[in-house]
Design a protein around this motif. Structure first.
Motif, short mmCIF file in Angstrom:
data_model
loop_
_atom_site.label_atom_id
_atom_site.label_comp_id
_atom_site.label_asym_id
_atom_site.label_seq_id
_atom_site.Cartn_x
_atom_site.Cartn_y
_atom_site.Cartn_z
N THR A 148 5.40 -8.91 3.62
CA THR A 148 5.13 -7.50 3.93
C THR A 148 5.69 -6.60 2.83
O THR A 148 5.07 -5.60 2.47
N HIS B 23 1.35 -7.21 1.62
CA HIS B 23 0.33 -8.03 2.26
C HIS B 23 0.25 -7.74 3.76
O HIS B 23 1.26 -7.43 4.40
N GLN B 24 -0.95 -7.87 4.30
CA GLN B 24 -1.15 -7.77 5.74
C GLN B 24 -1.09 -9.17 6.31
O GLN B 24 -1.78 -10.07 5.82
N THR C 34 -1.43 -11.79 9.56
CA THR C 34 -1.97 -12.07 10.89
C THR C 34 -1.37 -13.38 11.36
O THR C 34 -1.52 -14.41 10.69
N SER D 234 -4.85 -10.04 2.53
CA SER D 234 -4.81 -10.42 3.94
C SER D 234 -4.37 -11.89 4.02
O SER D 234 -5.03 -12.76 3.46
N ASN E 164 -1.59 -6.26 -1.29
CA ASN E 164 -2.38 -5.88 -0.12
C ASN E 164 -3.40 -6.93 0.28
O ASN E 164 -4.46 -6.61 0.79
#
Length: 93
Positions: free
Chosen positions: A36, A40-41, A43, A6, A4
């Motif tokens: 993903t 993990h997020q 951007t 970023s 998880n």
């Protein structure tokens, strides 16, 4: 790095089949899928440097490659660069 996290995925424009140079995400699909899947997020961030892919965790570049070396589409499980990127993110701190 715990799950998880970023992750900022920076990518530059590239030329496909000798056509216009522009930002495209088709070659990022496998990389995004692998990260993903680990929770993990992600951007996405467009940059102006041509052919570049960089992964940033906690403001530090942990992985970079030429975007054209990534496999087109797919789930990223058979792409060795996706596995290398996944490992780099997991080992980041």
């Amino acid at each position: 790095m715990p799950r998880n996290a970023s992750v900022i995925l920076r990518y530059g424009p590239y030329s496909a089949l000798g056509l216009w140079v522009e930002h495209r995400t088709y070659r990022l699909e496998g990389l995004q899928a692998v990260l993903t899947e680990d929770g993990h997020q992600i951007t996405l961030e467009e940059v102006e440097d041509q052919n570049i892919v960089e992964l940033l965790v906690n403001g530090e570049v942990v992985f970079h490659c030429n975007i054209q070396e990534l496999e087109f589409g797919g789930d990223g499980k058979l792409d060795p660069l996706c596995e290398e990127a996944r490992t780099a993110v997991l080992e980041a701190y």
